[in-house]
Design a protein around this motif. Sequence first.
Motif, PDB file in Angstrom:
ATOM      1  N   LYS A  92     -42.441  42.767 -49.835  1.00 14.63           N
ATOM      2  CA  LYS A  92     -43.728  42.817 -50.548  1.00 14.63           C
ATOM      3  C   LYS A  92     -44.502  44.089 -50.224  1.00 14.63           C
ATOM      4  N   LEU A  93     -44.153  44.743 -49.129  1.00 15.19           N
ATOM      5  CA  LEU A  93     -44.886  45.941 -48.711  1.00 15.19           C
ATOM      6  C   LEU A  93     -44.238  47.179 -49.340  1.00 15.19           C
ATOM      7  N   THR A  94     -44.368  47.268 -50.637  1.00 18.59           N
ATOM      8  CA  THR A  94     -43.614  48.268 -51.406  1.00 18.59           C
ATOM      9  C   THR A  94     -44.095  49.707 -51.217  1.00 18.59           C
ATOM     10  N   ARG A  95     -45.225  49.891 -50.536  1.00 22.48           N
ATOM     11  CA  ARG A  95     -45.721  51.252 -50.326  1.00 22.48           C
ATOM     12  C   ARG A  95     -45.335  51.805 -48.956  1.00 22.48           C
ATOM     13  N   ILE A  96     -44.588  51.032 -48.197  1.00 22.17           N
ATOM     14  CA  ILE A  96     -44.212  51.456 -46.844  1.00 22.17           C
ATOM     15  C   ILE A  96     -43.448  52.771 -46.877  1.00 22.17           C
ATOM     16  N   VAL A  97     -43.898  53.719 -46.040  1.00 17.52           N
ATOM     17  CA  VAL A  97     -43.228  55.002 -45.869  1.00 17.52           C
ATOM     18  C   VAL A  97     -42.555  55.061 -44.494  1.00 17.52           C
ATOM     19  N   VAL A  98     -43.240  54.522 -43.488  1.00 19.07           N
ATOM     20  CA  VAL A  98     -42.718  54.513 -42.111  1.00 19.07           C
ATOM     21  C   VAL A  98     -42.744  53.090 -41.587  1.00 19.07           C
ATOM     22  N   LEU A  99     -41.585  52.600 -41.128  1.00 22.08           N
ATOM     23  CA  LEU A  99     -41.477  51.251 -40.569  1.00 22.08           C
ATOM     24  C   LEU A  99     -40.843  51.342 -39.182  1.00 22.08           C
ATOM     25  N   ASN A 100     -41.600  50.900 -38.171  1.00 24.44           N
ATOM     26  CA  ASN A 100     -41.130  50.968 -36.788  1.00 24.44           C
ATOM     27  C   ASN A 100     -40.901  49.561 -36.246  1.00 24.44           C
ATOM     28  N   LEU A 101     -39.631  49.221 -36.007  1.00 32.78           N
ATOM     29  CA  LEU A 101     -39.242  47.912 -35.474  1.00 32.78           C
ATOM     30  C   LEU A 101     -38.582  48.053 -34.106  1.00 32.78           C
ATOM     31  N   CYS A 102     -38.790  49.171 -33.471  1.00 32.56           N
ATOM     32  CA  CYS A 102     -38.149  49.490 -32.197  1.00 32.56           C
ATOM     33  C   CYS A 102     -38.501  48.467 -31.109  1.00 32.56           C
ATOM     34  N   GLY A 103     -37.533  48.156 -30.249  1.00 32.77           N
ATOM     35  CA  GLY A 103     -37.809  47.356 -29.065  1.00 32.77           C
ATOM     36  C   GLY A 103     -38.109  45.901 -29.331  1.00 32.77           C
ATOM     37  N   ASN A 104     -37.358  45.281 -30.238  1.00 34.68           N
ATOM     38  CA  ASN A 104     -37.485  43.846 -30.476  1.00 34.68           C
ATOM     39  C   ASN A 104     -36.137  43.173 -30.175  1.00 34.68           C
ATOM     40  N   LYS A 120     -39.271  56.262 -45.966  1.00 32.32           N
ATOM     41  CA  LYS A 120     -38.689  57.539 -45.541  1.00 32.32           C
ATOM     42  C   LYS A 120     -38.228  57.520 -44.090  1.00 32.32           C
ATOM     43  N   VAL A 121     -38.883  56.706 -43.265  1.00 29.51           N
ATOM     44  CA  VAL A 121     -38.575  56.682 -41.830  1.00 29.51           C
ATOM     45  C   VAL A 121     -38.404  55.238 -41.376  1.00 29.51           C
ATOM     46  N   LEU A 122     -37.255  54.937 -40.761  1.00 25.83           N
ATOM     47  CA  LEU A 122     -36.991  53.580 -40.277  1.00 25.83           C
ATOM     48  C   LEU A 122     -36.459  53.638 -38.850  1.00 25.83           C
ATOM     49  N   PHE A 123     -37.211  53.036 -37.922  1.00 22.85           N
ATOM     50  CA  PHE A 123     -36.795  52.921 -36.531  1.00 22.85           C
ATOM     51  C   PHE A 123     -36.416  51.470 -36.242  1.00 22.85           C
ATOM     52  N   VAL A 124     -35.142  51.243 -35.915  1.00 25.08           N
ATOM     53  CA  VAL A 124     -34.692  49.905 -35.533  1.00 25.08           C
ATOM     54  C   VAL A 124     -33.939  50.003 -34.201  1.00 25.08           C
ATOM     55  N   ASN A 125     -34.206  51.060 -33.454  1.00 27.41           N
ATOM     56  CA  ASN A 125     -33.549  51.233 -32.173  1.00 27.41           C
ATOM     57  C   ASN A 125     -34.001  50.181 -31.163  1.00 27.41           C
ATOM     58  N   SER A 146     -33.060  55.597 -37.261  1.00 25.34           N
ATOM     59  CA  SER A 146     -32.653  55.440 -35.867  1.00 25.34           C
ATOM     60  C   SER A 146     -32.121  54.028 -35.646  1.00 25.34           C
ATOM     61  N   LEU A 147     -30.843  53.960 -35.283  1.00 24.97           N
ATOM     62  CA  LEU A 147     -30.173  52.685 -35.009  1.00 24.97           C
ATOM     63  C   LEU A 147     -29.640  52.655 -33.578  1.00 24.97           C
ATOM     64  N   SER A 148     -30.171  53.494 -32.722  1.00 20.78           N
ATOM     65  CA  SER A 148     -29.654  53.603 -31.361  1.00 20.78           C
ATOM     66  C   SER A 148     -29.926  52.342 -30.543  1.00 20.78           C
ATOM     67  N   HIS A 149     -29.142  52.176 -29.472  1.00 23.56           N
ATOM     68  CA  HIS A 149     -29.301  51.044 -28.556  1.00 23.56           C
ATOM     69  C   HIS A 149     -29.224  49.702 -29.278  1.00 23.56           C
ATOM     70  N   ASN A 150     -28.129  49.508 -30.019  1.00 26.40           N
ATOM     71  CA  ASN A 150     -27.842  48.234 -30.652  1.00 26.40           C
ATOM     72  C   ASN A 150     -26.394  47.849 -30.327  1.00 26.40           C
ATOM     73  N   CYS A 151     -25.793  47.014 -31.129  1.00 27.14           N
ATOM     74  CA  CYS A 151     -24.414  46.554 -30.889  1.00 27.14           C
ATOM     75  C   CYS A 151     -23.545  46.856 -32.109  1.00 27.14           C
ATOM     76  N   LEU A 152     -23.725  48.020 -32.694  1.00 24.31           N
ATOM     77  CA  LEU A 152     -23.041  48.387 -33.931  1.00 24.31           C
ATOM     78  C   LEU A 152     -21.703  49.057 -33.660  1.00 24.31           C
ATOM     79  N   SER A 153     -20.740  48.771 -34.514  1.00 20.88           N
ATOM     80  CA  SER A 153     -19.436  49.429 -34.421  1.00 20.88           C
ATOM     81  C   SER A 153     -19.013  50.033 -35.764  1.00 20.88           C
ATOM     82  N   GLN A 154     -19.801  49.767 -36.807  1.00 16.76           N
ATOM     83  CA  GLN A 154     -19.492  50.340 -38.120  1.00 16.76           C
ATOM     84  C   GLN A 154     -20.754  50.390 -38.982  1.00 16.76           C
ATOM     85  N   LEU A 155     -20.682  51.171 -40.038  1.00 19.05           N
ATOM     86  CA  LEU A 155     -21.759  51.267 -41.024  1.00 19.05           C
ATOM     87  C   LEU A 155     -21.190  50.960 -42.400  1.00 19.05           C
TER      88      LEU A 155
END
Length: 301
Positions: A92-104, A120-125, A146-155
């Motif tokens: 619903k937040l269609t105007r979002i330009v920067v979303l920071n979800l880091c450290g959850n 334009k900017v997404l932090f999920v590290n 940014s997808l650092s410090h997760n448990c990813l092995s593929q994209l």
Amino acid sequence: MGTRQSRASSKDRGPKRMLLLGRRQKFSSWDDTLLSGKDPRSLLKRGMRHISFSLVTKGMTDIPDFLWGLSEVQKLNLSHNQLRVLPPEVGKLTRIVVLNLCGNRLKSLPRELSILQSLKVLFVNMNCLTEVPAELSLCRNLEVLSLSHNCLSQLPASFTDLSRLQKLNLSDNYFVHIPICVFSLKELHFLHVGSNRLENIAESIQCLAGLQIFIAESNNIHSFPRSLCLIPSLELLNLNNNDIQTLPDELYLLGRLARIAWNPMDKGLHISHNPLSKPLPELVEGGLEMLFSYLKEKKHN
């Protein structure tokens, strides 16, 4: 008698009132606003370029519902909480330009992120992601991920559609090779794949012709690929803490590498803590010019 009771009750109320005031002072601005029944929009910060909203380090396990009504938000910071789920209502937040979800504690991301066409900017590290939804590739304006410090092995293979992506951080995950889709990101000038499980770097790395910063430290890379020498735009190349024994003769072609770098933040060539064969360790100690001269002469002899 009545006067004494009145004075006594007044004295009783005094400490309680002080206690309540003391507790009230501990509330953050958003706690205080919601408890007093004010409009949450009063918490929006209107900057020169963006309207922002922040709920950083609140210990939240769930996102408050009122947030989905703040449709004008452009920068949203929900970092360093205890969130396990990002609800689909984020769409619903269609105007979002920067979303920071880091450290959850997020284990997945909703497909509804694809609705955020202004993103334009997404932090999920620093989360617990084991996969990334293919639908994220529909965010065609994404420039920083940014997808650092997760448990990813593929994209997802569909990430090839992120044609405007400029900075990608995949460090501290479980990648055994750089995902093939990454080599299609022609606008990429920053790529961090450090602290993974890489044993080699594919020759396709040369497809990233505009790459300026490439970090692949703390892996188990056995050889320095010649293809890296075909990216003249490189200004910072970090291959510290690997298993590299030799350096390609063509390394001198990387003219924008200013020095042998020892500080992690410095531009230049980072090649320490590798089992380099002789005489390379001494040449590295002597500086980049000495190293380049040796390799150039070696190639032409």
